[in-house]
Design a protein around this motif. Structure first.
Motif, PDB file in Angstrom:
ATOM      1  N   ALA A 372       0.829  -1.210   0.000  1.00 60.43           N
ATOM      2  CA  ALA A 372       0.000   0.000   0.000  1.00 60.43           C
ATOM      3  C   ALA A 372       0.863   1.259   0.000  1.00 60.43           C
ATOM      4  CB  ALA A 372      -0.934  -0.014   1.207  1.00 60.43           C
ATOM      5  N   SER A 373       1.931   1.236   0.783  1.00 59.10           N
ATOM      6  CA  SER A 373       2.830   2.394   0.813  1.00 59.10           C
ATOM      7  C   SER A 373       3.428   2.671  -0.561  1.00 59.10           C
ATOM      8  CB  SER A 373       3.948   2.168   1.834  1.00 59.10           C
ATOM      9  OG  SER A 373       3.463   2.263   3.153  1.00 59.10           O
ATOM     10  N   GLU A 374       3.875   1.620  -1.243  1.00 59.08           N
ATOM     11  CA  GLU A 374       4.479   1.800  -2.565  1.00 59.08           C
ATOM     12  C   GLU A 374       3.473   2.374  -3.556  1.00 59.08           C
ATOM     13  OE1 GLU A 374       7.682   1.475  -3.315  1.00 59.08           O
ATOM     14  OE2 GLU A 374       8.008   0.961  -1.224  1.00 59.08           O
ATOM     15  N   LEU A 375       2.235   1.907  -3.488  1.00 60.58           N
ATOM     16  CA  LEU A 375       1.203   2.409  -4.395  1.00 60.58           C
ATOM     17  C   LEU A 375       0.901   3.877  -4.137  1.00 60.58           C
ATOM     18  CD1 LEU A 375      -1.088  -0.735  -4.256  1.00 60.58           C
ATOM     19  CD2 LEU A 375       0.083   0.108  -6.304  1.00 60.58           C
ATOM     20  N   CYS A 376       0.896   4.275  -2.870  1.00 57.27           N
ATOM     21  CA  CYS A 376       0.637   5.674  -2.537  1.00 57.27           C
ATOM     22  C   CYS A 376       1.801   6.581  -2.931  1.00 57.27           C
ATOM     23  CB  CYS A 376       0.341   5.812  -1.048  1.00 57.27           C
ATOM     24  SG  CYS A 376      -1.221   5.043  -0.565  1.00 57.27           S
ATOM     25  N   LEU A 377       3.017   6.108  -2.722  1.00 62.86           N
ATOM     26  CA  LEU A 377       4.185   6.884  -3.135  1.00 62.86           C
ATOM     27  C   LEU A 377       4.169   7.120  -4.639  1.00 62.86           C
ATOM     28  CD1 LEU A 377       6.815   5.048  -0.923  1.00 62.86           C
ATOM     29  CD2 LEU A 377       6.302   7.491  -0.784  1.00 62.86           C
ATOM     30  N   ALA A 378       3.824   6.080  -5.400  1.00 59.53           N
ATOM     31  CA  ALA A 378       3.752   6.218  -6.860  1.00 59.53           C
ATOM     32  C   ALA A 378       2.630   7.170  -7.257  1.00 59.53           C
ATOM     33  CB  ALA A 378       3.543   4.839  -7.494  1.00 59.53           C
ATOM     34  N   ALA A 379       1.498   7.098  -6.550  1.00 63.75           N
ATOM     35  CA  ALA A 379       0.356   7.954  -6.878  1.00 63.75           C
ATOM     36  C   ALA A 379       0.704   9.431  -6.734  1.00 63.75           C
ATOM     37  CB  ALA A 379      -0.833   7.598  -5.984  1.00 63.75           C
ATOM     38  N   VAL A 380       1.352   9.789  -5.620  1.00 61.57           N
ATOM     39  CA  VAL A 380       1.708  11.182  -5.386  1.00 61.57           C
ATOM     40  C   VAL A 380       2.780  11.651  -6.360  1.00 61.57           C
ATOM     41  CG1 VAL A 380       2.807  12.741  -3.728  1.00 61.57           C
ATOM     42  CG2 VAL A 380       0.972  11.219  -2.986  1.00 61.57           C
ATOM     43  N   ALA A 381       3.704  10.759  -6.698  1.00 62.24           N
ATOM     44  CA  ALA A 381       4.788  11.118  -7.620  1.00 62.24           C
ATOM     45  C   ALA A 381       4.332  11.120  -9.079  1.00 62.24           C
ATOM     46  CB  ALA A 381       5.957  10.146  -7.436  1.00 62.24           C
ATOM     47  N   GLY A 382       3.117  10.631  -9.345  1.00 64.09           N
ATOM     48  CA  GLY A 382       2.636  10.550 -10.725  1.00 64.09           C
ATOM     49  C   GLY A 382       3.357   9.502 -11.534  1.00 64.09           C
ATOM     50  N   GLU A 383       3.807   8.447 -10.864  1.00 60.55           N
ATOM     51  CA  GLU A 383       4.580   7.394 -11.530  1.00 60.55           C
ATOM     52  C   GLU A 383       3.805   6.083 -11.533  1.00 60.55           C
ATOM     53  OE1 GLU A 383       8.099   7.212  -9.203  1.00 60.55           O
ATOM     54  OE2 GLU A 383       8.915   9.134  -9.925  1.00 60.55           O
ATOM     55  N   THR A 384       4.216   5.169 -12.396  1.00 53.25           N
ATOM     56  CA  THR A 384       3.663   3.821 -12.404  1.00 53.25           C
ATOM     57  C   THR A 384       4.236   3.056 -11.219  1.00 53.25           C
ATOM     58  OG1 THR A 384       3.508   3.836 -14.810  1.00 53.25           O
ATOM     59  CG2 THR A 384       3.455   1.677 -13.736  1.00 53.25           C
TER      60      THR A 384
END
Length: 489
Positions: A372-384
């Motif tokens: 979940a943390s990895e998905l949220c970090l990617a979401a905020v960074a605009g990355e896959t």
């Protein structure tokens, strides 16, 4: 969400401790990590992946039970205009665990930390869980840092999350923090816990959410006899839980906005007008809980909702404490729901939270939180999201469900052992009880809730009166060899 908490105190060689050791062996619970996994963890502890940001200037503090060493979260609270800023640091387990490595595989096998009355079986080796990855005081640690700005009412305004180095300045326990807050000696970052926590509790009530103040059961051994007491949670524990819920709700919103994520979901109980999903079992759970309330002489009028009833209970009252323990059965329908590529699932909310919610705040103890943390970090960074996250995502709910079943089995067996220890010297005694459940197709086998002591056990014999009072005689109670058994008196 809360689990049933049982803590054993007393002599190290007490019979119940031996029975618990035997139970771990019977359930196949791993006592230690394979040597190669320990070695990998030791290497990772010395060389974690460093984050790009440095937030060590912020005086974070941790708030946990006094004996905890696996510290997942640290916080810094401050005022922000007329509202608040919540900085919430979560241990960055991904900085230590290499995807596809032996340690990663072992965590997928264990899934979560298992709790026993006399200790725990951790998800990660102690060198990480209690050392390099734990947010211990005066140690610089990699973390996933959430910054959530709230308005004056405690509503979320903005959310940010990124990796950063953090440094906790103080390790507080609940009792100590409560004394500081009540006595007016707490510094502002600690004092604001009450202000923000209460604001979030008001919002929880407004949206129809439920926080179970589950008391901790403590069983004490003295001279081979046992006594059961309940410890009610302190207000600071509830305020702290609201910050964890805040992060979990923010995580769910981020993942839903980007269309890829893993949520913790729970259909609403039918009593509260929920959807028909899992209706039969959920109706049965609510009906059983109503019978338990009757057994414990707790007034639950049919026009009063489950959530409204809970707000009237006092965890310091033993009958109420026992009922709150049983209320955790309504969380059995909770599961993990994965979605990818913008295809959202039919259920995205957690009924007890009354909002979308995700597990993300306990990665040292729960596998899904790392993802979940990895998905949220990617979401905020605009990355896959990383490939290792997307690849593992579909199988994750099944793994977590398996781990949840294992944890439930541990809890159930531990409760049986504790109750057998509590009643072992009362075989032959008669108790006032109430039949709260019957076995399918077996009206002569059921479950009885005693009024005092407030324990639940199996009852056999004759046609049992479901939902009615029944005097029962204890015929068996031997921790480690036989679970408690009653017959109609």
């Amino acid at each position: 969400m809360p689990r049933r908490k049982i803590r054993l105190t007393g002599a190290p060689k007490a019979p119940l401790r031996a029975a618990l050791a035997a139970l771990r062996a019977e359930l196949g619970v791993p006592e230690d990590f394979p040597p190669e996994v320990r070695e990998e963890a030791e290497r990772a502890a010395k060389n974690p992946v460093p984050p790009a940001h440095d937030a060590t200037e912020l005086p974070f503090f941790t708030l946990d039970p006094a004996t905890s060493t696996d510290l997942d979260q640290a916080m810094h609270l401050s005022r922000q205009g007329t509202g608040y800023r919540v900085r919430y640091a979560i241990a960055d387990v991904a900085a230590f665990v290499v995807p596809g490595g032996g340690l990663d595989a072992e965590t997928h096998r264990r899934v979560n930390t298992l709790y026993f009355p006399d200790g725990r079986v951790p998800l990660h080796p102690a060198v990480l869980t209690e050392g390099a990855a734990s947010l211990l005081p005066d140690r610089t640690r990699p973390a996933v840092l959430w910054t959530v700005d709230l308005d004056a009412e405690g509503r979320t305004v903005t959310v940010d999350v990124h990796r950063a180095l953090v440094r906790s300045r103080a390790r507080l326990d609940y009792a100590g923090a409560q004394r500081q807050i009540d006595g007016g000696t707490a510094e502002e970052p600690v004092a604001l816990l009450k202000e923000i926590g209460r604001a979030r509790q008001r919002l929880e009530t407004e949206r129809g959410g439920i926080s179970l103040d589950v008391p901790e059961q403590e069983i004490t051994e003295r001279d081979h006899t046992y006594q059961l007491t309940y410890r009610a949670p302190l207000p600071a524990e509830g305020w702290n839980a609201q910050l964890s819920l805040l992060a979990g709700m923010a995580a769910a919103d981020l993942m839903l906005a980007t269309g890829t994520g893993i949520l913790r979901t729970l259909p609403a109980a039918p009593d509260d007008g929920g959807p028909p999903a899992r209706a039969k079992s959920r109706v049965g759970d609510v009906a059983r809980l109503r019978r338990t309330a009757t057994a414990l002489r707790i007034d639950w009028p049919h026009h009063v909702s489950y959530a409204a009833l809970l707000r009237t209970l006092d965890p310091l009252e033993p009958r109420h404490a026992a009922f709150l323990q049983e209320c955790t059965t309504l969380l059995r329908g909770a599961g993990y729901t994965v979605f990818q590529d913008g295809v959202l699932p039919p259920i995205t909310t957690h009924a007890a939270v009354a909002a979308p919610y995700a597990h993300c705040t306990a990665p040292l103890r729960r596998l899904a939180d790392r993802y979940a943390s990895e998905l949220c970090l990617a979401a905020v960074a605009g990355e896959t999201p990383p490939a290792w996250v997307r690849t593992a995502l579909d199988a994750l709910p099944g793994r977590m469900a398996e781990g949840t079943r294992r944890a439930a089995a541990v809890e159930r067996e531990c409760v049986d052992l504790v109750e057998a220890a509590l009643l072992k010297d009362r075989v032959g005694d008669v108790f006032e009880g109430f039949v709260v459940d019957l076995a399918d197709h077996h009206p002569d086998i059921g479950t009885v809730q005693l009024e005092s002591p407030a324990v639940i056990g199996r009852v056999e014999g004759g046609r049992l009166p479901l939902g009615e009072r029944l005097r029962v005689r204890l015929t068996r109670a031997d921790p480690g060899t036989a679970k408690i058994l009653f017959v109609p008196a």
